[in-house]
Design a protein around this motif. Structure first.
Motif, mmCIF file in Angstrom:
data_model
loop_
_atom_site.group_PDB
_atom_site.id
_atom_site.type_symbol
_atom_site.label_atom_id
_atom_site.label_comp_id
_atom_site.label_asym_id
_atom_site.label_seq_id
_atom_site.Cartn_x
_atom_site.Cartn_y
_atom_site.Cartn_z
ATOM 1 N N GLU A 1 47.910 19.890 -29.005
ATOM 2 C CA GLU A 1 47.073 19.348 -30.092
ATOM 3 C C GLU A 1 46.218 17.956 -30.211
ATOM 4 O OE1 GLU A 1 49.345 16.704 -27.905
ATOM 5 O OE2 GLU A 1 49.390 18.445 -28.360
ATOM 6 N N GLY A 2 45.366 17.564 -30.929
ATOM 7 C CA GLY A 2 43.859 17.025 -30.573
ATOM 8 C C GLY A 2 44.253 15.897 -30.941
ATOM 9 N N HIS A 3 43.813 14.962 -30.610
ATOM 10 C CA HIS A 3 44.403 13.830 -29.893
ATOM 11 C C HIS A 3 43.223 12.463 -30.397
ATOM 12 C CE1 HIS A 3 48.039 12.965 -27.848
ATOM 13 N NE2 HIS A 3 48.229 13.262 -28.515
ATOM 14 N N GLU A 4 42.844 11.480 -31.741
ATOM 15 C CA GLU A 4 42.012 10.965 -32.145
ATOM 16 C C GLU A 4 42.020 9.135 -31.708
ATOM 17 O OE1 GLU A 4 40.097 8.690 -36.327
ATOM 18 O OE2 GLU A 4 42.522 10.024 -36.662
ATOM 19 N N LEU A 5 40.295 9.081 -30.982
ATOM 20 C CA LEU A 5 40.651 7.952 -30.433
ATOM 21 C C LEU A 5 39.876 6.982 -30.893
ATOM 22 C CD1 LEU A 5 40.496 9.018 -26.514
ATOM 23 C CD2 LEU A 5 42.485 7.677 -27.930
ATOM 24 N N ARG A 6 40.024 6.251 -31.639
ATOM 25 C CA ARG A 6 38.933 4.805 -32.769
ATOM 26 C C ARG A 6 38.779 3.931 -31.966
ATOM 27 N NH1 ARG A 6 42.727 5.403 -39.109
ATOM 28 N NH2 ARG A 6 42.643 7.324 -38.544
ATOM 29 N N PHE A 7 37.543 4.035 -32.411
ATOM 30 C CA PHE A 7 36.836 2.783 -32.088
ATOM 31 C C PHE A 7 36.875 1.429 -33.039
ATOM 32 C CE2 PHE A 7 34.054 5.770 -29.630
ATOM 33 C CZ PHE A 7 34.327 5.593 -28.424
ATOM 34 N N LYS A 8 37.318 -0.309 -32.561
ATOM 35 C CA LYS A 8 37.608 -0.341 -33.131
ATOM 36 C C LYS A 8 36.780 -1.435 -32.996
ATOM 37 C CE LYS A 8 41.674 -2.634 -31.316
ATOM 38 N NZ LYS A 8 43.037 -3.502 -31.643
#
Length: 274
Positions: A267-274
């Motif tokens: 599966e794909g994992h999303e890493l969101r910058f904050k």
């Protein structure tokens, strides 16, 4: 958003002690929460209860409460915790608490109890945990991706937050040893948060788009990698944050043993910058 479960109330100086939440003054405002399977222990002059007690006014909305509670959007159904006996109060994917909270849009960097984004579906979930639906599915083979930020959180989360100086570890694993470590690679692709790469036509398990990816391979600090018993683990230190942008990472095993004869995909994992 809170989860208050399996607590036993004591007996306070006034003889009262609710199991879940007890408040005697002002207004108790409970929303997007799970108040479940608590037992009160109080007997005395002030009102006590198993779930929500005390003399304070109570405003309860979009919450799951044992036995029910008056209020907009409230339910009284088993929240279906992952393993209540073992104290694992994450929600199963079949829980009615998922996508059942308020119609609100939390802040873009607001996390749940695990550090995952607070909104992963159409609505926030009831409780402290935002259930990690498999937003970016892979090929459903003996290959999975685990992502950990700063050593904690749900390694199988579909989305996680990143900021400057975070340490990220990502592992591709083949628990049944179908695929070898030498066949594994990790790809990444940047995108504007909220507009992830679409599955490539003909290969629904391929989330990273050909020509748009970069390879995460062995290298000097801040990027490192090593083999483990059932796969490979990568790690890197985040040099800077890029608010409004995300990174999609996906693991692959290049092998004729894959279902399509060429590759298996996590599966794909999303890493969101904050």
């Amino acid at each position: 958003s809170s989860t208050v479960a399996d607590n036993h109330g004591g007996i306070g100086p006034d003889g009262s002690g609710s199991g879940g939440i007890h408040m005697d003054f002002g207004t108790l405002d409970v929303r997007n929460s799970v108040i479940w399977s608590n037992v009160g222990g109080g007997v005395g002059p002030l009102p006590s209860a198993d779930q929500l007690g005390g003399a304070a006014a109570k405003l309860v909305t979009y919450s799951d409460v044992t036995g029910g509670f008056p209020g907009l959007g409230n339910v009284a159904s088993d929240p279906l915790f992952m393993n209540q006996i073992a104290g694992d109060y994450h929600l199963k994917m079949s829980s009615n608490c998922i996508d059942s909270g308020e119609f609100i849009v939390p802040g873009p960097a607001e996390p749940d109890i695990d550090g995952d984004p607070r909104l992963l579906g159409s609505r926030v979930d009831m409780g402290a945990d935002e259930a990690n639906l498999n937003l970016y599915p892979g090929s459903n083979e003996d290959l999975n991706l685990e992502t950990v930020v700063n050593g904690w959180g749900d390694a199988n989360a579909s989305s996680r937050f990143l900021t400057t100086n975070d340490t990220v570890t990502m592992g591709i694993h083949s628990p049944l040893a179908t695929f070898t470590a030498s066949s594994m690679l990790l790809l990444g692709q940047g995108f504007v948060t909220g507009a992830p790469p679409a599955p490539v036509y003909g290969y629904p398990e391929l989330r990273i788009q050909p020509g748009a990816f970069f390879l995460l391979a062995p290298g000097a600090s801040p990027l490192w990698t090593h083999a483990v018993a059932d796969g490979v683990v990568w790690g890197f230190d985040v040099p800077a944050s890029f608010p409004g942008f995300s990174l999609m990472v996906q693991g692959f095993a290049l092998s004729p043993l894959a279902n399509n004869g060429y590759f298996a995909a996590t599966e794909g994992h999303e890493l969101r910058f904050k």
